[in-house]
Each structure stands twice: as C-alpha cells, then as structure tokens.
Design a protein around this motif. Structure first.
Motif, PDB file in Angstrom:
ATOM      1  N   MET A  27       5.325 -16.150  -0.819  1.00  0.00           N
ATOM      2  CA  MET A  27       5.729 -14.771  -1.111  1.00  0.00           C
ATOM      3  C   MET A  27       7.233 -14.615  -0.942  1.00  0.00           C
ATOM      4  O   MET A  27       7.855 -15.315  -0.147  1.00  0.00           O
ATOM      5  CB  MET A  27       5.000 -13.775  -0.191  1.00  0.00           C
ATOM      6  N   LYS A  28       7.795 -13.700  -1.713  1.00  0.00           N
ATOM      7  CA  LYS A  28       9.180 -13.292  -1.571  1.00  0.00           C
ATOM      8  C   LYS A  28       9.224 -11.955  -0.827  1.00  0.00           C
ATOM      9  O   LYS A  28       8.233 -11.218  -0.768  1.00  0.00           O
ATOM     10  CB  LYS A  28       9.836 -13.123  -2.948  1.00  0.00           C
ATOM     11  N   ILE A  29      10.392 -11.635  -0.289  1.00  0.00           N
ATOM     12  CA  ILE A  29      10.569 -10.335   0.340  1.00  0.00           C
ATOM     13  C   ILE A  29      10.139  -9.232  -0.633  1.00  0.00           C
ATOM     14  O   ILE A  29      10.466  -9.281  -1.818  1.00  0.00           O
ATOM     15  CB  ILE A  29      12.041 -10.121   0.747  1.00  0.00           C
ATOM     16  N   ALA A  30       9.391  -8.267  -0.128  1.00  0.00           N
ATOM     17  CA  ALA A  30       8.913  -7.094  -0.873  1.00  0.00           C
ATOM     18  C   ALA A  30       7.711  -7.380  -1.752  1.00  0.00           C
ATOM     19  O   ALA A  30       7.177  -6.462  -2.378  1.00  0.00           O
ATOM     20  CB  ALA A  30      10.017  -6.460  -1.712  1.00  0.00           C
ATOM     21  N   ASP A  31       7.242  -8.627  -1.801  1.00  0.00           N
ATOM     22  CA  ASP A  31       6.006  -8.910  -2.521  1.00  0.00           C
ATOM     23  C   ASP A  31       4.822  -8.273  -1.787  1.00  0.00           C
ATOM     24  O   ASP A  31       4.826  -8.130  -0.561  1.00  0.00           O
ATOM     25  CB  ASP A  31       5.762 -10.424  -2.614  1.00  0.00           C
ATOM     26  N   LEU A  32       3.786  -7.940  -2.549  1.00  0.00           N
ATOM     27  CA  LEU A  32       2.570  -7.382  -1.984  1.00  0.00           C
ATOM     28  C   LEU A  32       1.387  -8.246  -2.385  1.00  0.00           C
ATOM     29  O   LEU A  32       1.203  -8.554  -3.559  1.00  0.00           O
ATOM     30  CB  LEU A  32       2.354  -5.954  -2.489  1.00  0.00           C
ATOM     31  N   LEU A  33       0.601  -8.646  -1.398  1.00  0.00           N
ATOM     32  CA  LEU A  33      -0.628  -9.405  -1.613  1.00  0.00           C
ATOM     33  C   LEU A  33      -1.807  -8.552  -1.162  1.00  0.00           C
ATOM     34  O   LEU A  33      -1.792  -8.005  -0.064  1.00  0.00           O
ATOM     35  CB  LEU A  33      -0.599 -10.705  -0.804  1.00  0.00           C
ATOM     36  N   ILE A  34      -2.820  -8.419  -2.018  1.00  0.00           N
ATOM     37  CA  ILE A  34      -4.051  -7.732  -1.632  1.00  0.00           C
ATOM     38  C   ILE A  34      -5.228  -8.634  -1.975  1.00  0.00           C
ATOM     39  O   ILE A  34      -5.378  -9.071  -3.128  1.00  0.00           O
ATOM     40  CB  ILE A  34      -4.197  -6.373  -2.344  1.00  0.00           C
ATOM     41  N   LEU A  35      -6.048  -8.899  -0.979  1.00  0.00           N
ATOM     42  CA  LEU A  35      -7.224  -9.747  -1.136  1.00  0.00           C
ATOM     43  C   LEU A  35      -8.495  -8.912  -0.982  1.00  0.00           C
ATOM     44  O   LEU A  35      -8.590  -8.063  -0.084  1.00  0.00           O
ATOM     45  CB  LEU A  35      -7.236 -10.866  -0.093  1.00  0.00           C
ATOM     46  N   LYS A  36      -9.450  -9.163  -1.843  1.00  0.00           N
ATOM     47  CA  LYS A  36     -10.797  -8.641  -1.669  1.00  0.00           C
ATOM     48  C   LYS A  36     -11.589  -9.710  -0.937  1.00  0.00           C
ATOM     49  O   LYS A  36     -11.759 -10.835  -1.428  1.00  0.00           O
ATOM     50  CB  LYS A  36     -11.424  -8.332  -3.030  1.00  0.00           C
ATOM     51  N   LEU A  37     -12.058  -9.367   0.271  1.00  0.00           N
ATOM     52  CA  LEU A  37     -12.775 -10.340   1.089  1.00  0.00           C
ATOM     53  C   LEU A  37     -14.278 -10.213   0.875  1.00  0.00           C
ATOM     54  O   LEU A  37     -14.794  -9.127   0.604  1.00  0.00           O
ATOM     55  CB  LEU A  37     -12.444 -10.130   2.565  1.00  0.00           C
ATOM     56  N   GLY A  38     -14.957 -11.337   1.000  1.00  0.00           N
ATOM     57  CA  GLY A  38     -16.403 -11.361   0.890  1.00  0.00           C
ATOM     58  C   GLY A  38     -17.004 -12.097   2.062  1.00  0.00           C
ATOM     59  O   GLY A  38     -16.302 -12.565   2.962  1.00  0.00           O
ATOM     60  N   ASN A  39     -18.307 -12.215   2.048  1.00  0.00           N
ATOM     61  CA  ASN A  39     -19.020 -12.908   3.117  1.00  0.00           C
ATOM     62  C   ASN A  39     -19.881 -13.978   2.490  1.00  0.00           C
ATOM     63  O   ASN A  39     -20.663 -13.714   1.570  1.00  0.00           O
ATOM     64  CB  ASN A  39     -19.883 -11.914   3.902  1.00  0.00           C
ATOM     65  N   CYS A  55       0.921  -5.981   7.700  1.00  0.00           N
ATOM     66  CA  CYS A  55      -0.403  -6.513   7.387  1.00  0.00           C
ATOM     67  C   CYS A  55      -1.458  -5.525   7.854  1.00  0.00           C
ATOM     68  O   CYS A  55      -1.308  -4.884   8.904  1.00  0.00           O
ATOM     69  CB  CYS A  55      -0.587  -7.863   8.088  1.00  0.00           C
ATOM     70  N   GLY A  56      -2.521  -5.386   7.067  1.00  0.00           N
ATOM     71  CA  GLY A  56      -3.631  -4.535   7.461  1.00  0.00           C
ATOM     72  C   GLY A  56      -4.917  -4.999   6.808  1.00  0.00           C
ATOM     73  O   GLY A  56      -4.894  -5.615   5.738  1.00  0.00           O
ATOM     74  N   CYS A  57      -6.038  -4.679   7.442  1.00  0.00           N
ATOM     75  CA  CYS A  57      -7.333  -5.095   6.906  1.00  0.00           C
ATOM     76  C   CYS A  57      -8.391  -4.074   7.301  1.00  0.00           C
ATOM     77  O   CYS A  57      -8.466  -3.675   8.468  1.00  0.00           O
ATOM     78  CB  CYS A  57      -7.709  -6.478   7.428  1.00  0.00           C
ATOM     79  N   ASN A  58      -9.178  -3.652   6.321  1.00  0.00           N
ATOM     80  CA  ASN A  58     -10.299  -2.745   6.589  1.00  0.00           C
ATOM     81  C   ASN A  58     -11.184  -2.680   5.357  1.00  0.00           C
ATOM     82  O   ASN A  58     -10.718  -2.812   4.224  1.00  0.00           O
ATOM     83  CB  ASN A  58      -9.798  -1.338   6.930  1.00  0.00           C
ATOM     84  N   ALA A  59     -12.476  -2.491   5.591  1.00  0.00           N
ATOM     85  CA  ALA A  59     -13.454  -2.262   4.516  1.00  0.00           C
ATOM     86  C   ALA A  59     -13.399  -3.351   3.453  1.00  0.00           C
ATOM     87  O   ALA A  59     -13.581  -3.099   2.266  1.00  0.00           O
ATOM     88  CB  ALA A  59     -13.230  -0.893   3.878  1.00  0.00           C
ATOM     89  N   GLY A  60     -13.140  -4.601   3.871  1.00  0.00           N
ATOM     90  CA  GLY A  60     -13.156  -5.722   2.946  1.00  0.00           C
ATOM     91  C   GLY A  60     -11.882  -5.919   2.151  1.00  0.00           C
ATOM     92  O   GLY A  60     -11.857  -6.754   1.238  1.00  0.00           O
ATOM     93  N   LEU A  61     -10.813  -5.212   2.456  1.00  0.00           N
ATOM     94  CA  LEU A  61      -9.523  -5.386   1.785  1.00  0.00           C
ATOM     95  C   LEU A  61      -8.468  -5.780   2.805  1.00  0.00           C
ATOM     96  O   LEU A  61      -8.351  -5.149   3.867  1.00  0.00           O
ATOM     97  CB  LEU A  61      -9.092  -4.103   1.076  1.00  0.00           C
ATOM     98  N   LEU A  62      -7.707  -6.808   2.492  1.00  0.00           N
ATOM     99  CA  LEU A  62      -6.619  -7.257   3.345  1.00  0.00           C
ATOM    100  C   LEU A  62      -5.331  -7.234   2.548  1.00  0.00           C
ATOM    101  O   LEU A  62      -5.298  -7.711   1.402  1.00  0.00           O
ATOM    102  CB  LEU A  62      -6.886  -8.668   3.883  1.00  0.00           C
ATOM    103  N   TYR A  63      -4.268  -6.665   3.125  1.00  0.00           N
ATOM    104  CA  TYR A  63      -2.989  -6.659   2.413  1.00  0.00           C
ATOM    105  C   TYR A  63      -1.886  -7.232   3.301  1.00  0.00           C
ATOM    106  O   TYR A  63      -1.925  -7.122   4.530  1.00  0.00           O
ATOM    107  CB  TYR A  63      -2.617  -5.252   1.930  1.00  0.00           C
ATOM    108  N   VAL A  64      -0.926  -7.851   2.646  1.00  0.00           N
ATOM    109  CA  VAL A  64       0.286  -8.343   3.300  1.00  0.00           C
ATOM    110  C   VAL A  64       1.471  -7.862   2.469  1.00  0.00           C
ATOM    111  O   VAL A  64       1.529  -8.105   1.263  1.00  0.00           O
ATOM    112  CB  VAL A  64       0.307  -9.884   3.398  1.00  0.00           C
ATOM    113  N   SER A  65       2.405  -7.181   3.121  1.00  0.00           N
ATOM    114  CA  SER A  65       3.655  -6.762   2.483  1.00  0.00           C
ATOM    115  C   SER A  65       4.771  -7.571   3.128  1.00  0.00           C
ATOM    116  O   SER A  65       5.072  -7.404   4.310  1.00  0.00           O
ATOM    117  CB  SER A  65       3.882  -5.261   2.676  1.00  0.00           C
ATOM    118  N   ALA A  66       5.362  -8.473   2.349  1.00  0.00           N
ATOM    119  CA  ALA A  66       6.255  -9.491   2.916  1.00  0.00           C
ATOM    120  C   ALA A  66       7.602  -8.904   3.319  1.00  0.00           C
ATOM    121  O   ALA A  66       8.220  -8.150   2.570  1.00  0.00           O
ATOM    122  CB  ALA A  66       6.454 -10.623   1.925  1.00  0.00           C
TER     123      ALA A  66
END
Length: 915
Positions: free
Chosen positions: A901-913, A854-865
């Motif tokens: 999510m399944k193993i190896a799935d990738l989720l990327i979110l664009k975060l807002g305020n 998992c990582g988050c920066n500059a308004g993008l958050l990702y999860v790699s399951a």
C-alpha cells in the motif's frame, strides 16, 4: 507541472495580483530529534514590504520523510512590525496531501495583513517524538483582493418522474404503512421495516429551497445507487425564506401541505424510497411577543437575536421575523417548560396528521433537530459570554435543584456552602464564576457546587425536552417511526456542549432510537474519522448510531474553504471516492450507519459522486451478522468531567484527558469500543460481556468501593485493567482517593504537573515492546497544559514510564494471578503500540501491527495507510478473506494476508468463515 501548481499559477496570473513573490531556498530538511517534547526552527523564509497591502498568500509544500505516531509539525506565519515586534501569528488551517504524491502535503493561506505589519516570516513548530520533514516549496505573494471563485451553482440530473400523480395515488392506496424498528444484528444494530431488514443508507436532502437547484432532482439517481431513505426537511415554526416552514401557524393550527408536497416529489422519483422527516423545532410567529418570559436573555435582561443557527446579537426589545423576509428573531429558551409542552403538542399533532395521510405510509424515521447549529449545541458561544438567564431557564434550574436536593434547602446550602441561599434565590452562574482565567491547570469545583449543579442541569434539561419531543413523535405516529436527533458525545470531546452531556439520561429511553454524530472536520488521509461516540453503549442498548457524512466533492463549487481553488485541486473525484468509502467503513466499524448530508442541495450532483456513494451503500450490503464478543478494547468514560472543569484558559486539559487518547486507538489494529462508565453499575444490560482490555479513561467519580467491585467481577481471564490519570478525583476525598481506587501508592507532586511521560528505556517489560520516547498519540499539537499529574511510589509496582526530565515514575504495572493492572499518571499517556501491547497481554491478536488506521466489524476490515510499504494482516482462526472490495492484489498465506500500500490508500476486505 503538477495540477495544484498549475491552478495556483493560473489563479495568480488571471487576477493580476502577483506583485512579486519571494521563494526561500529549497529543499530544506528539518529534523525533530525527539529529545525534547517541542522545538521551533529559526525563521527560514521572510517577506518584506507588507505595508499598504491587504493580503499575504503563503504557499508551502512539505515532504513527510518520517512521520510516526506521536510526531507532528506545523508551519507558522509570524507578522512583525518595523521594530521586529511580533504582531500576529497564523497557522495553516489544513495541509492537504497530493493525490499523485500523498507523501507531500501542500498548504495555502490567504491572510489579511494586520496593521503596522512590515514583514512576515515563516518558521516551523515540531512536537513529540523524532520526525523528519523536507520543505519543498515556500512562496509569498502580496494581493489586494481575496481569491475570486466561480458562483456556487450545481448541476441538475433532470430525470423524469417514474410516477405521475395518479399512479402515485394508486400505489399509496395499495401500500401498507411502514412499521420501523431497530434490532440487534450481532455486531451492529439494524433497521427493520415491516419485519424485514433494509440497507440503512440515508440521503439527507437540503433544507434550502431558494437556490437554483432542486432538492429532489437527484433522488432517482441515488435510489438506483442504493440509497433507501430520503429526507424531507422543514422548520416546524418560524423559518427563513430559503427553507420550508411555518407548518405550525399558532397554538393548534397547522399546515402540513408543504411536507406532503415534498414527500410526493420523492416518491414520484423513487417509489420504493422511504422517508426521513427532519423537524427543525422552532416557535410559531408571534410566540416571542406573546411569551417574553420564555425567550433566552443575557444577564442584563436583553433578548437574543438568533440568525442562521446561532445568537448574533442582543436587543432590549423582542425581535420577530416578518413574513417573507430574512433576518434574526428572538429565540425561545431551550429550557422553557411552557414551550417544551406547546411544541410537544405541535409535534404530536403534525406527526399524526402526516401519519394519517396516504403519503405518511412511506415515513420511517424522524430527526428532532433545533437549537444552535440545528444540533442542540448550547446557545452561548465558547467565550462563555452568552448564558441563558431567562425567567424560563431559571425556573427549570430551580426545579432541578429541588429534585436533586429532595426539596431540602439545608442540603442545598451545605452543598453550595452558601448559608443564605434558597430555591427561590438560586441563580445561573455569571461569567466570572464560570470562566476562570487564573487557574494553572483546572478548577476542581466542589463535589456539588453552584457551577457544577448548573452544568449538570443543562444536560438534564436537554434530556427532559428531548425525551418529551421524541415521545410526542412516537405517539403521533402510533409508534410506527424511529425517532432521534443529533447528539455530539461531549463527554468524549475536548470542548463541551453542556446540553449534550446527557446520554446517561437517554440511553434507556424507549422514545429515543437514534443518535447522530458529526465527525471532526479535518477529513483527509492523515486524519481519522473521529465520531467521538459511545458506540459500545449504543450497541448494547439497541440505539442506532448514525455518522453524518457531509463530505465535499471537489468536482463542484462550494462555500467556505472547501470552495477554494487550492482545496478543490487537492480533492478531485478520486479522493472523494476513497473518503466516502473510508467514512462508511468507519461508520460500520462503530456498529451503525451513515447519512450523506447534501447541505446545499447539489453537493453530490455528478456521475462520479453517484458512483462513490454507490460503493458506500455496497459496504452496508456486505455486512454479516456475527455474534458480539469481548475480544476488544473497552474504553470506559464518564460524561461528567466538564461538570468539574473551569472554562479557563487552560480548560483544554480535557483534550489530553478524553479526546486525544482516541488517536492511539484508531491506530492500534485491535477493535475497540467506548462505553459509559455507568455501563458497569447503573445501566448493566443483560448481554454485557466485559472486554478483554478495560481502560478507565475518565473515571473521576469512581470510588474505591466501585473499583474493588470491578476487580472482583472482572479481574480474571488474563484481563487487562488500565487506570488513566485520576480515577476518584471528584469524589469526597478527592486526590486521596486516587491511590485507593487504582490500587497503586501515589502522590501528587507539582514537579510532575504538565509533564509528558517517557517510556522507561531500560525496561524489558512486554508492555513496552516497540514503545519508545514520549507517550503521546495525538496528531494535534497541544497549545495548553495537560493538568496535574501523579507520581507512583509503590514498591510493589514495576515502573514503565517517567515524567520527562524529572526522573519521577509516572506509569507502572502490577500483575496478579488472573489479571493485570496498569496506572498512567498523566492524561493522554497512550500510544498505538502501547494499546496494542495491552491487547496482546490480555490474549488479543491484533489484525494489524503497523500504526495505520484500521477497523473491523460485521465481517468488514479496513486499513487506511499512513505509510508506504507492505501491510501484514493477521486473521483470527477459521476466518478467511472472502473478497477484496477495493480491488488490490492480496497475498494469502494461512492466517496472514499481505498487501502493498501507498500512503492514503484504502483497503477493505470482506471476511468470511471457512466453516
């Protein structure tokens, strides 16, 4: 039949090499209890009758039934002779997850059968905490030849040029020269051209010119996909026939026409593109014969023969590369002062000539590459056999010593403990002095020994050369271009490149703008994107961190293991698309950007690959300028551990000390950044804000006085200070300083050496919530010792962990009025959950509480399951999910976001305020 089974079957039948195969009874389930750190199974599959055959092909499949953080396994093939004696052991280079069933990993190896081998047997190694693996398949096949592969020929896009020569000349006549700069954009550093931020997407084109593909046939398609910067690669001087070179024809003599030609080729295809110049700094033809004292030699005075990016052999005579012929040549020493200055003049002159040409208006960046592998790796290999004993290197080493010891031979003699040494007799260490095989854990060189000084000199010398050459490119372009190069952060790697232990010298250098990092090579869904860079420090000092993405596309043929039918069957375009996005998201997480490295000039020549890279470029476009803050884990590490580390058999203590802890941070769910230790003392940028958690990963040079300064300045606001392993070890008083530095009463005991920490089961301390078993994060099975360890004997400290099997306390906590301190006595004593608990106690809220990447920066958050199931994401107050970039259905309930999510799935979110 699954596709990977089908391809393997077709391969074997088509070649007629399947003499006979033996398959063990399946399925079999193996459970590692975690009660012991490691265990091996008995042989569970064997193959007889190997004598007289060339290759053994082993195919295995495993279902990962329970694969938590801190657990790993490895299938091992052992070759035995007729008397049952072990001849050779081999492991799988990589286990690859299936696309349709990622919980199942497959392995295939072609292994040359060693002489006298009669039998092969397979067994399993297990390591770490409790885990469960099911063997689904195990086949042995004998073969008389290697796998046959299709020729490596790439497709062509064949897009017609957008502009002809006349139109290009007209465009350039109206064009303003590019003025490039790096500006801080909150949580990332951005590239600005003529005052406007651009999407810093870089397509790094091939160096090779001798293959059927054309370097620039893909430019039009990739510019449309969102790539903005395209590379023009060339050798400054001598080159192999496969590449562009011989720009530098002799002292003061240049021919830049090949460079201008290539720039024009790109601009005709993509008029809006901007140009990256990739200099490979090599000597001009005849330089070695004219200046033999500047050429790298071994300790016997033999000249190196450098071929295809590394030293391959040695010669009594200088070897020059003839025109239009491939082969090796005697390479100049990386530490030649004469060549440094000659090349600086050539770089400045060539850059000035390009900048003055109309085509030079489009240039924005320069990579100054060279040395071993084009990345400035040390010229010798990792056996320690290939040292640079040239007169040129020796002269510069002695200059370094004079500077360090203030021209005082008395200081030098005292430091080296050699009463007769002088600046004129000091020499490079021999292999016997550097590579020590008989040391149990690690060699602590004296604070200023001869070997330590030479290690330090290699980084200093590289930084001096790099600064001069980057400055030359700056002057040649009149300050218009960004300049930098590859810089593997060896201070964070398990095996060093001594020349690259040099970031401290360059972090404030105005001539150096960017640093390129190459991730680890196990690039599948179970492996993190391991850049290993000081991203926190680079961000603070307005330096751009570029992640190299030389990802292979399984649609197309490749060299090496990436060209095997097995690898390609497991890496179709669907997986390539996910991997490209995962690497891009990780590069953004580090506050930088990426370049797509098309090494062979056709790796990405397919519509599917274009679409994948377009998605990566879209992630750069989705970044948001947000203020930097201290709501993260800060990891502070010195570059200098390797200055004190013997290159003995047990040198890989450093994997435990500096590299493996990163595997915990990848899965913590809390943002983290790496900082140079000097960020707290020597560099100190004005906008540095101490992170809420400060982990001192490798602080061997920390003094008690500096540690007390840290407490006074940062020991407030619920901050967590974590002392890892041996802060102060390399100071004057050595081990005695560690207790004073950390504030814990400690003692070194041999009984604790090389032991792993185990969480205290009886403790109800919140730092141990959901922490059980061995405190290890690694996905790598260690094969070496961990090093000396320290026992906590402090009555005022609360014990959190003990050394396995000994009962000796090895980890403890002390809570003060405004902050908390933890001491971890063994290297690598971190886990994702433990780091997560550090953050929670310091007031941080994890984005994710499961052990997925998992990582988050500059308004993008990702999860790699890494596991199947529901993932629960906690968003900070007032932060919302603006868009699900990867398209999953995400359920939002207040500050909670849930997704299946399944193993190896990738989720990327664009975060807002919401404000």
């Amino acid at each position: 039949m699954k596709i990977h089974h089908f391809l393997a079957a077709v391969l074997v039948c088509a070649l007629g090499m399947r003499l006979y195969a033996e398959t063990t009874a399946v399925p079999q389930t193996f459970v590692h209890s975690g009660e012991t750190l490691d265990s091996n199974t008995d042989f569970f599959a064997t193959k007889n009758g190997l004598a007289g055959h060339k290759y053994l092909i082993v195919d295995c499949s495993f279902r990962l039934k329970s694969y938590p953080s801190g657990f790993n396994f490895a299938p091992v093939i052992r070759f035995l002779n007729t008397s049952g004696k072990n001849i050779l052991e081999a492991k799988f280079s990589e286990l690859l997850p299936r696309l349709d069933q990622p919980e199942i990993v497959d392995g295939q190896e072609y292994i040359p059968i060693p002489p006298q081998a009669e039998k092969a047997a397979l067994y399993m190694q297990f390591y770490g905490n409790c885990g469960e693996v099911e063997l689904c398949r195990c086949d042995f096949t004998l073969s008389e030849e290697k796998e046959r592969r299709p020729p490596v020929v790439y497709k062509q896009f064949n897009d017609p040029p957008v502009l002809d020569d006349r139109q290009l000349d007209e465009m350039l006549a109206e064009m303003s020269p590019v003025q490039a700069e790096i500006r801080r954009c909150g949580q990332y550093n951005g590239i600005y051209l003529n005052g406007k931020e651009i999407v810093p997407s870089i397509y790094y084109t091939s160096y090779y010119k001798d293959r059927d593909n054309s370097n620039f046939n893909m430019v039009y398609a990739y510019q449309k996909a969102g790539m903005n910067l395209f590379g023009v690669s060339f050798s400054l001087g001598v080159t192999r026939p496969c590449g562009t070179g011989d720009i530098w024809r002799g002292s003061g003599q240049y021919d830049i026409s090949p460079i201008i030609r290539d720039i024009r080729s790109i601009l005709k295809q993509a008029p809006a593109a901007r140009i990256l110049l990739r200099f490979m700094v090599t000597q001009y033809r005849g330089y070695a014969e004219a200046h033999p004292q500047e050429i790298c030699t071994d300790d016997e005075g033999r000249y190196n023969v450098f071929y295809h990016s590394k030293i391959r052999s040695w010669s009594k005579d200088i070897v020059e590369l003839p025109d239009d012929k491939d082969g090796g040549y005697s390479k100049v020493s990386d530490y030649s002062r004469h060549f440094r200055l000659e090349a600086a003049k050539a770089i400045e002159d060539v850059c000035a000539l390009i900048a003055a040409a109309p085509e030079g208006k489009a240039v924005a960046m320069v990579y100054i590459n060279g040395g071993r592998d084009g990345q400035w790796f040390d010229l010798w290999d990792n056996t320690g056999m290939l040292m640079d004993h040239s007169p040129a290197a020796l002269e510069l080493f002695r200059e370094f010593l004079r500077q360090k010891y203030h021209n005082s031979e008395a200081e030098l003699r005292q430091a080296w403990q050699q009463p007769a040494v002088t600046f004129d007799t000091a020499r490079a260490p021999l292999r016997s002095e550097w590579w020590l095989d008989n040391i149990a854990f690690h060699t602590l060189y004296r604070e200023n020994s001869a070997v330590h000084d030479f290690c330090e000199f290699l980084g200093w010398g590289h930084a001096q050369r790099h600064s001069i050459w980057c400055g030359a490119a700056k002057r040649g372009s009149e300050g218009r271009w960004l300049v930098g190069s590859y810089h593997r952060a060896s201070g964070l790697r398990g095996f060093p490149q001594f020349s690259l232990l040099s970031l401290n010298y360059m972090i404030d250098d105005p001539n150096v703008d960017l640093f390129i990092h190459v991730p680890s090579y196990h690039r599948n869904a179970y492996a993190p994107v391991h850049q290993g860079g000081y991203d926190g420090s680079l961000l603070l000092h307005n330096k751009l961190m570029i992640t190299e993405m030389d990802l292979r596309n399984g649609e197309l043929p490749h060299y090496g293991r990436w060209g095997s039918h097995f690898w390609r069957s497991h890496n179709p375009i669907e997986r390539f698309t996910i991997d490209v996005q995962r690497f891009a998201a990780s590069a953004i997480e580090k506050g930088g950007t990426f370049h797509a490295f098309d090494m062979d000039g056709g790796w990405f020549n397919s519509p599917g690959a274009v679409a994948a890279w377009e998605k990566a470029c879209d992630l750069l476009k989705a970044r948001t300028i947000l203020p930097q803050n201290n709501q993260h884990i800060g990891v502070f590490s010195s570059e200098n551990l390797w200055h004190y580390q013997s290159l003995g058999l047990d040198r890989l203590t450093v994997y435990s000390a500096v590299e493996n802890p990163a595997y915990a941070l990848y899965r913590t769910g809390i943002p983290y950044k790496y900082y140079l230790l000097d960020e707290l003392f020597g560099h100190k940028t004005k906008d540095f804000s101490a992170p809420k958690v400060m982990i001192f990963l490798n602080a061997g040079e920390m003094t008690p006085e500096k540690a007390e300064q840290i407490r006074k300045q940062y020991g407030r606001d619920r901050r967590m200070i974590v002392w890892h392993w041996a802060p102060g070890m390399f100071t004057t008083n050595g081990d005695k300083n560690i207790g004073q530095t950390t504030g814990f009463q400690l003692r070194q005991l041999k009984q604790a050496d090389n032991l792993t920490l185990v969480a205290e089961n009886s403790s109800i301390d919140p730092l141990l919530k959901n922490v059980q078993g061995f405190l290890i994060p690694t996905s790598r099975i260690p094969t070496v010792n961990r090093g000396v360890s320290y026992e906590v004997v402090d009555k005022n400290a609360k014990i959190l962990a003990r050394y396995n099997g000994s009962g000796l306390p090895g980890m403890a906590v002390k809570r003060y009025k405004e902050h908390t301190e933890v001491y971890i006595g063994a290297p690598c004593g971190l886990t994702p959950q433990l780091c997560r608990n550090f953050g929670i106690e310091a007031g941080l809220t994890p984005y994710l509480e499961s052990d997925d990447f998992c990582g988050c920066n500059a308004g993008l958050l990702y999860v790699s399951a890494l596991t199947d199931g529901k993932k629960v994401i906690t968003l900070p107050h007032s932060v919302t999910v603006e868009r699900v970039i990867t398209g999953q259905q995400v359920r939002i309930n207040g500050q909670k976001a849930e997704v299946d999510m399944k193993i190896a799935d990738l989720l990327i979110l664009k975060l807002g305020n919401e404000k």
